[in-house]
Design a protein around this motif. Structure first.
Motif, PDB file in Angstrom:
ATOM      1  N   THR A  18       0.854  -1.187   0.000  1.00 45.77           N
ATOM      2  CA  THR A  18       0.000   0.000   0.000  1.00 45.77           C
ATOM      3  C   THR A  18       0.885   1.231   0.000  1.00 45.77           C
ATOM      4  O   THR A  18       1.874   1.295   0.743  1.00 45.77           O
ATOM      5  N   LEU A  19       0.527   2.178  -0.831  1.00 43.33           N
ATOM      6  CA  LEU A  19       1.295   3.411  -0.985  1.00 43.33           C
ATOM      7  C   LEU A  19       0.609   4.524  -0.215  1.00 43.33           C
ATOM      8  O   LEU A  19      -0.597   4.700  -0.314  1.00 43.33           O
ATOM      9  N   PHE A  20       1.386   5.276   0.558  1.00 43.41           N
ATOM     10  CA  PHE A  20       0.880   6.454   1.251  1.00 43.41           C
ATOM     11  C   PHE A  20       1.579   7.690   0.684  1.00 43.41           C
ATOM     12  O   PHE A  20       2.799   7.690   0.533  1.00 43.41           O
ATOM     13  N   VAL A  21       0.809   8.706   0.374  1.00 45.88           N
ATOM     14  CA  VAL A  21       1.391   9.948  -0.121  1.00 45.88           C
ATOM     15  C   VAL A  21       0.970  11.097   0.783  1.00 45.88           C
ATOM     16  O   VAL A  21      -0.155  11.143   1.288  1.00 45.88           O
ATOM     17  N   CYS A  22       1.896  12.017   0.994  1.00 45.31           N
ATOM     18  CA  CYS A  22       1.606  13.236   1.744  1.00 45.31           C
ATOM     19  C   CYS A  22       2.754  14.208   1.493  1.00 45.31           C
ATOM     20  O   CYS A  22       3.717  13.885   0.790  1.00 45.31           O
ATOM     21  N   THR A  23       2.679  15.381   2.059  1.00 49.98           N
ATOM     22  CA  THR A  23       3.787  16.325   2.006  1.00 49.98           C
ATOM     23  C   THR A  23       4.421  16.439   3.389  1.00 49.98           C
ATOM     24  O   THR A  23       3.749  16.233   4.412  1.00 49.98           O
ATOM     25  N   VAL A  67       1.180   0.427 -13.845  1.00 47.21           N
ATOM     26  CA  VAL A  67       2.477  -0.036 -13.376  1.00 47.21           C
ATOM     27  C   VAL A  67       2.687   0.345 -11.914  1.00 47.21           C
ATOM     28  O   VAL A  67       2.024   1.236 -11.378  1.00 47.21           O
ATOM     29  N   HIS A  68       3.618  -0.321 -11.279  1.00 48.07           N
ATOM     30  CA  HIS A  68       3.998   0.032  -9.911  1.00 48.07           C
ATOM     31  C   HIS A  68       4.496   1.474  -9.921  1.00 48.07           C
ATOM     32  O   HIS A  68       5.198   1.897 -10.843  1.00 48.07           O
ATOM     33  N   PRO A  69       4.134   2.266  -8.920  1.00 46.76           N
ATOM     34  CA  PRO A  69       4.542   3.678  -8.938  1.00 46.76           C
ATOM     35  C   PRO A  69       6.030   3.908  -8.756  1.00 46.76           C
ATOM     36  O   PRO A  69       6.483   5.050  -8.843  1.00 46.76           O
ATOM     37  N   ILE A  70       6.808   2.863  -8.523  1.00 47.23           N
ATOM     38  CA  ILE A  70       8.244   3.007  -8.423  1.00 47.23           C
ATOM     39  C   ILE A  70       8.773   3.665  -9.699  1.00 47.23           C
ATOM     40  O   ILE A  70       8.400   3.305 -10.808  1.00 47.23           O
ATOM     41  N   GLY A  71       9.586   4.671  -9.557  1.00 47.49           N
ATOM     42  CA  GLY A  71      10.113   5.376 -10.715  1.00 47.49           C
ATOM     43  C   GLY A  71       9.132   6.348 -11.336  1.00 47.49           C
ATOM     44  O   GLY A  71       9.454   7.007 -12.315  1.00 47.49           O
ATOM     45  N   ALA A  72       7.922   6.442 -10.794  1.00 48.73           N
ATOM     46  CA  ALA A  72       6.933   7.441 -11.223  1.00 48.73           C
ATOM     47  C   ALA A  72       6.667   7.397 -12.724  1.00 48.73           C
ATOM     48  O   ALA A  72       6.640   8.416 -13.391  1.00 48.73           O
ATOM     49  N   GLN A  73       6.422   6.195 -13.266  1.00 49.95           N
ATOM     50  CA  GLN A  73       6.291   6.057 -14.710  1.00 49.95           C
ATOM     51  C   GLN A  73       4.858   6.068 -15.225  1.00 49.95           C
ATOM     52  O   GLN A  73       4.633   6.136 -16.430  1.00 49.95           O
ATOM     53  N   THR A 120       9.321  -0.205 -20.161  1.00 50.75           N
ATOM     54  CA  THR A 120       8.983   0.493 -18.924  1.00 50.75           C
ATOM     55  C   THR A 120       8.320  -0.444 -17.933  1.00 50.75           C
ATOM     56  O   THR A 120       8.624  -0.419 -16.732  1.00 50.75           O
ATOM     57  N   MET A 121       7.416  -1.302 -18.405  1.00 46.35           N
ATOM     58  CA  MET A 121       6.754  -2.242 -17.514  1.00 46.35           C
ATOM     59  C   MET A 121       7.748  -3.249 -16.941  1.00 46.35           C
ATOM     60  O   MET A 121       7.711  -3.583 -15.753  1.00 46.35           O
ATOM     61  N   ALA A 122       8.663  -3.729 -17.770  1.00 43.03           N
ATOM     62  CA  ALA A 122       9.659  -4.686 -17.292  1.00 43.03           C
ATOM     63  C   ALA A 122      10.586  -4.035 -16.270  1.00 43.03           C
ATOM     64  O   ALA A 122      10.936  -4.637 -15.247  1.00 43.03           O
ATOM     65  N   MET A 123      11.002  -2.797 -16.544  1.00 39.13           N
ATOM     66  CA  MET A 123      11.864  -2.081 -15.611  1.00 39.13           C
ATOM     67  C   MET A 123      11.170  -1.880 -14.274  1.00 39.13           C
ATOM     68  O   MET A 123      11.728  -2.156 -13.207  1.00 39.13           O
ATOM     69  N   SER A 124       9.932  -1.399 -14.313  1.00 34.79           N
ATOM     70  CA  SER A 124       9.198  -1.123 -13.083  1.00 34.79           C
ATOM     71  C   SER A 124       8.993  -2.393 -12.264  1.00 34.79           C
ATOM     72  O   SER A 124       9.262  -2.428 -11.059  1.00 34.79           O
ATOM     73  N   HIS A 125       8.515  -3.442 -12.908  1.00 34.89           N
ATOM     74  CA  HIS A 125       8.240  -4.698 -12.209  1.00 34.89           C
ATOM     75  C   HIS A 125       9.533  -5.343 -11.710  1.00 34.89           C
ATOM     76  O   HIS A 125       9.617  -5.776 -10.557  1.00 34.89           O
ATOM     77  N   GLY A 126      10.538  -5.384 -12.578  1.00 36.98           N
ATOM     78  CA  GLY A 126      11.799  -6.014 -12.196  1.00 36.98           C
ATOM     79  C   GLY A 126      12.492  -5.284 -11.064  1.00 36.98           C
ATOM     80  O   GLY A 126      13.074  -5.904 -10.161  1.00 36.98           O
ATOM     81  N   LEU A 127      12.430  -3.959 -11.097  1.00 35.68           N
ATOM     82  CA  LEU A 127      13.112  -3.169 -10.079  1.00 35.68           C
ATOM     83  C   LEU A 127      12.498  -3.396  -8.710  1.00 35.68           C
ATOM     84  O   LEU A 127      13.213  -3.587  -7.716  1.00 35.68           O
TER      85      LEU A 127
END
Length: 407
Positions: free
Chosen positions: A193-198, A300-306, A348-355
């Motif tokens: 689960t991703l949490f976002v805030c400032t 995609v997974h939000p890793i790398g903000a893609q 991009t999908m492979a990078m995000s998932h693999g990372l």
């Protein structure tokens, strides 16, 4: 479902008025292509679910594209440049440092709250002359007809029939259009689960963005205006309820432990918003006279903000191919679209998932391999150049709109 291929006359029908759907509508308008946009939410930034509290990291190619279609002029003031990106893993040696100056640029990208980008899109939508907007409206049925598709759309005035030579599904991860077209999708639940805030850090961010991995998931810190930072914190799904229940002091302690002290003490957390994370990949992008873009095509997974960066390249590529075409739903045009998008999408999908799979796995034996990989990406010029270029959104055959310009 298959639609015969003798072209209808009529506008392109875009279902979904989120960030990517709105961008596509604007790009088609700029290209001189008539379109109808079906939006589930009222035409206000505070009503559109995707115009939310996330802080988006916009790649340089994305900002080029937004500038090309006249959106960036409305968003520029609220954006913060990313001059440097630092990638590391907790407890392991090795890191990657990407600097805009190494590429002779003023910025690698920019950060912008999703709500502000949404407001900029709405302002630009208001200037479109070849676009009809139906909002709020809901797609109820779809059926193939000779040369296109017939949609039944419920609006405040009642149900309206719309015929189109090209149907575009831009209606998000749980796409109704994708389901009605009979396109299968592969889903992977990351159990996160991703949490976002400032937050406000003790030290100036100096336009630096950070991505830090750990066994518990990735953490990102994005530079924002006014010395603020956008904190993106991932926790195992089993810990989501407990994390939601933390008070500000408890949440800051968790964030500090996960991110570290590179920016000093973190204070003044804003309101927190959780998002379950899953990967959804459509088995194909097109069927006769229909196409998927954005999260309807791939989430995609939000890793790398893609996510949005990838979706905007979908939209701009489709608009580029449709510009000047006698038939925007032509089989060859859609085949060209799928071929153009494949390297970028798959890479991009492979990078995000693999990372996320590699960087967040807890196996101790992986630690030296991960560290050596980070060192190689940081120290070997060809690897670093490739990483820099792809991180800025220049992968495969990008749409002309994202190629270098001064935003």
């Amino acid at each position: 479902m298959n639609a015969p291929d003798s072209p209808l006359r009529g506008p392109v029908l875009i279902v979904g008025g989120g960030l990517v759907g709105a961008s596509l509508a604007i790009a088609l308008d700029a290209a001189g292509v008539d379109a109808t946009l079906v939006e589930a939410a009222p035409p206000r930034a505070d009503a559109q679910p995707s115009y939310d509290e996330r802080n988006l990291a916009l790649a340089r190619a994305t900002v080029n594209g937004l500038d090309a279609i006249g959106v960036w002029a409305h968003a520029r003031e609220g954006a913060t440049a990313i001059g440097h990106i630092h990638v590391s893993r907790a407890g392991e040696f090795g890191s990657v440092r990407l600097d805009a100056r190494d590429a002779g640029l003023d910025a690698l990208g920019w950060t912008l709250p999703a709500r502000e980008l949404g407001a900029a899109l709405l302002r630009r939508l208001e200037a479109c002359t070849r676009l009809e907007r139906l909002a709020p409206a809901r797609l109820e049925t779809l059926e193939p007809i000779p040369g296109g598709w017939r949609a039944q759309v419920r609006t405040a005035e009642g149900v309206r029939g719309l015929d189109t030579p090209l149907l575009v599904g831009a209606d998000g991860t749980d796409s109704f259009v994708r389901e009605r077209l009979g396109i299968a999708a592969e889903t992977h639940d990351y159990g996160q689960t991703l949490f976002v805030c400032t937050v406000t850090p003790e030290r100036e961010h100096e336009h630096r963005a950070y991505e830090r991995f750990s066994d518990e998931g990735p953490v990102a810190m994005l530079p924002l205006a006014g010395r603020r930072c956008g904190l993106v914190l991932t926790v195992p799904a089993a810990q989501a309820a407990a994390t939601t229940g933390l008070d500000d002091a408890g949440y800051l302690a968790l964030a500090q432990r996960r991110f570290g002290w590179r920016l000093g003490r973190l204070t003044r957390p804003g309101r927190r918003f959780p998002y379950a994370i899953r990967r959804v990949a459509a088995a194909r992008l097109t069927t006769p006279r229909a196409v998927l873009v954005g999260n309807a095509a791939q989430t995609v997974h939000p890793i790398g903000a893609q996510g949005f960066n990838l979706g905007l390249r979908d939209a701009l590529t489709l608009a580029e191919l449709a510009a000047g075409a006698a038939d925007p739903g032509d089989e060859r045009l859609l085949a060209a679209y799928a071929a153009r998008r494949a390297p970028d999408r798959e890479g991009t999908m492979a990078m995000s998932h693999g990372l996320v799979q590699l960087a967040c796995l807890p196996q101790p034996w992986l630690a030296p391999l991960r560290s050596m990989a980070l060192l190689a990406c940081d120290r070997v010029p060809p690897l670093k150049h490739a990483l820099l270029r792809r991180g800025m959104g220049f992968r495969g055959t990008p749409p002309q709109a994202v190629l270098e310009r001064t935003p």
